[in-house]
Write an enzyme that holds these catalytic residues in place. Structure first.
Site, short mmCIF file in Angstrom:
data_model
loop_
_atom_site.label_atom_id
_atom_site.label_comp_id
_atom_site.label_asym_id
_atom_site.label_seq_id
_atom_site.Cartn_x
_atom_site.Cartn_y
_atom_site.Cartn_z
N SER A 267 1.00 -1.23 -0.06
CA SER A 267 -0.11 0.10 -0.21
C SER A 267 0.84 1.10 0.51
CB SER A 267 -0.97 0.45 0.93
OG SER A 267 0.11 -0.31 2.09
N ASN A 268 2.19 0.94 0.39
CA ASN A 268 3.02 2.31 0.45
C ASN A 268 3.26 2.40 -0.92
OD1 ASN A 268 3.08 3.96 3.32
ND2 ASN A 268 3.62 1.26 4.05
N LEU B 5 11.71 -6.43 4.51
CA LEU B 5 11.96 -6.79 6.00
C LEU B 5 13.61 -7.59 5.81
CD1 LEU B 5 8.35 -8.53 6.66
CD2 LEU B 5 9.49 -5.63 6.83
N HIS C 71 9.30 3.37 9.40
CA HIS C 71 8.84 2.36 10.53
C HIS C 71 8.09 2.47 10.45
CE1 HIS C 71 10.03 -0.82 13.21
NE2 HIS C 71 9.53 -0.15 14.11
C1 GAR Z 1 3.96 -0.83 7.06
O1 GAR Z 1 3.23 -0.46 7.94
C2 GAR Z 1 5.61 -0.33 6.46
O2 GAR Z 1 5.83 0.71 8.21
C3 GAR Z 1 6.17 -1.66 7.98
O3 GAR Z 1 5.38 -2.44 6.77
C4 GAR Z 1 4.63 -1.53 6.37
C5 GAR Z 1 4.74 -2.27 4.99
O4 GAR Z 1 3.02 -2.02 4.75
N1 GAR Z 1 7.56 -1.51 8.10
C6 GAR Z 1 8.04 -2.57 8.42
O5 GAR Z 1 7.66 -2.50 10.24
C7 GAR Z 1 9.71 -1.87 9.03
N2 GAR Z 1 10.16 -2.82 9.92
P1 GAR Z 1 2.56 -2.30 3.03
O6 GAR Z 1 3.11 -3.50 2.15
O7 GAR Z 1 0.87 -1.82 2.96
O8 GAR Z 1 2.85 -0.85 2.55
#
Ligand code: GAR
Length: 294
Positions: free
Chosen positions: A115-116, A187, A206
């Site tokens: 999503s990001n 990750l 994060h």
């Molecule tokens: C996000 O919330 C990001 O902050 C987290 O993974 C999610 C990915 O969501 N990242 C971590 O925890 C890194 N340590 P997304 O795939 O929907 O963007």
């Protein structure tokens, strides 16, 4: 067709109707105004009249459409629509009259739903200075791969051995002129090969207020579970430069949200995603802009 337009412009049915009405009324108004203006001249209808009419209509169109969009409540949409058209028509950087600016090529590393990554791709879709040139993923079938495909962005699926013990896929990054790396739910730790090649050019997001709740194993739901278990009344997001230690690099940006009594890891994750989507693309843009200026 209407369905496609609704998705593309991210509007509901009523707004789509108002937008089409604005297009129609704005078009008619600029045609009418163009004819009225030419009547003020003594020009006979002919080739020259026709050419002038086309030029006038082209110049008047944005103005007329913006005017009509105000009472129909569509001003914000049309303002950004016209800006987009304007940007597309302006000469590319470095050409006649255009200011020469460096085009930053970003690789987005993500291994989850994406999503990001999607927000970042959409944010820079019309940018003249930043291009999302590659999506890098380590999980076959991850949602982010579909997002990249839909946006027409090339993606590569990487494997552990080569990433950590080999060249870190640097040749692929260099081949696409990647000069900035964005981690969006990726990750794996960054290997030395990439940290050395991209000093202060790798950022991560994060889902907590670092230095709390960071480190190995602290990602996604595990972070939110830990925050709730600790009884903290607030959480938030951290955007930081990446170094050789997990979640340790210099902090660029943080913003907070409340952790309510009734919050679960899932509801907290939703709040955090809202913060991330609202902040990450703009923070990336501002880091790149600052670095390119200095
Ligand atoms: C996000 O919330 C990001 O902050 C987290 O993974 C999610 C990915 O969501 N990242 C971590 O925890 C890194 N340590 P997304 O795939 O929907 O963007």
């Amino acid at each position: 067709m209407f369905q496609k337009l609704k998705q593309r412009w991210k509007v509901n049915g009523l707004n789509l109707l108002l937008i089409i009405t604005t297009f129609a009324l704005g078009g008619s108004l600029c045609g009418y105004a163009g004819r009225k203006i030419l009547l003020l001249t003594s020009l006979e209808k002919g080739f020259l009249w026709f050419i002038l009419y086309i030029i006038l209509v082209t110049l008047l169109w944005p103005l007329c459409v913006l005017l009509i969009s105000i009472p129909l409540g569509q001003f914000t949409f049309f303002r950004s629509y016209i800006i987009k058209i304007w940007k597309k028509m302006s000469p590319p950087a470095g050409q006649a009259g255009g200011r020469k600016e460096h085009l930053t090529h970003i690789a987005v590393f993500a291994s989850g739903a994406g999503s990001n990554a999607e927000q970042i791709i959409n944010y820079f879709a019309t940018s003249q200075n930043v291009k999302i040139a590659l999506v890098v993923c380590n999980k076959p079938g991850a949602g982010v791969l579909q997002i990249a495909a839909k946006a027409g962005i090339p993606s590569i699926l990487i494997e552990k051995e080569r990433f950590f013990k080999g060249d870190g896929y640097l040749p692929e990054l260099k081949q696409l002129n990647i000069d900035f790396i964005v981690l969006a739910g990726f990750l794996w730790k960054m290997p030395a090969s990439l940290l050395n090649a991209y000093p202060k050019k790798i950022v991560n997001i994060h889902p907590a207020l670092l230095p709390k709740y960071g480190g190995k194993g602290m990602y996604g739901q595990f972070v939110h579970q830990a925050v709730i278990a600790s009884g903290d009344k607030e959480s938030g997001i951290t955007i930081h430069f990446v170094d050789e230690v997990y979640d340790n690099g210099e902090i660029i940006f943080q913003t907070k949200c409340e952790v309510a009594e009734h919050d679960t890891p899932e509801t907290l994750a939703q709040k955090i995603h809202v913060l991330e989507h609202a902040s990450y693309p703009a923070v990336i843009a501002s880091v790149i802009q600052k670095q390119n200026r200095s």
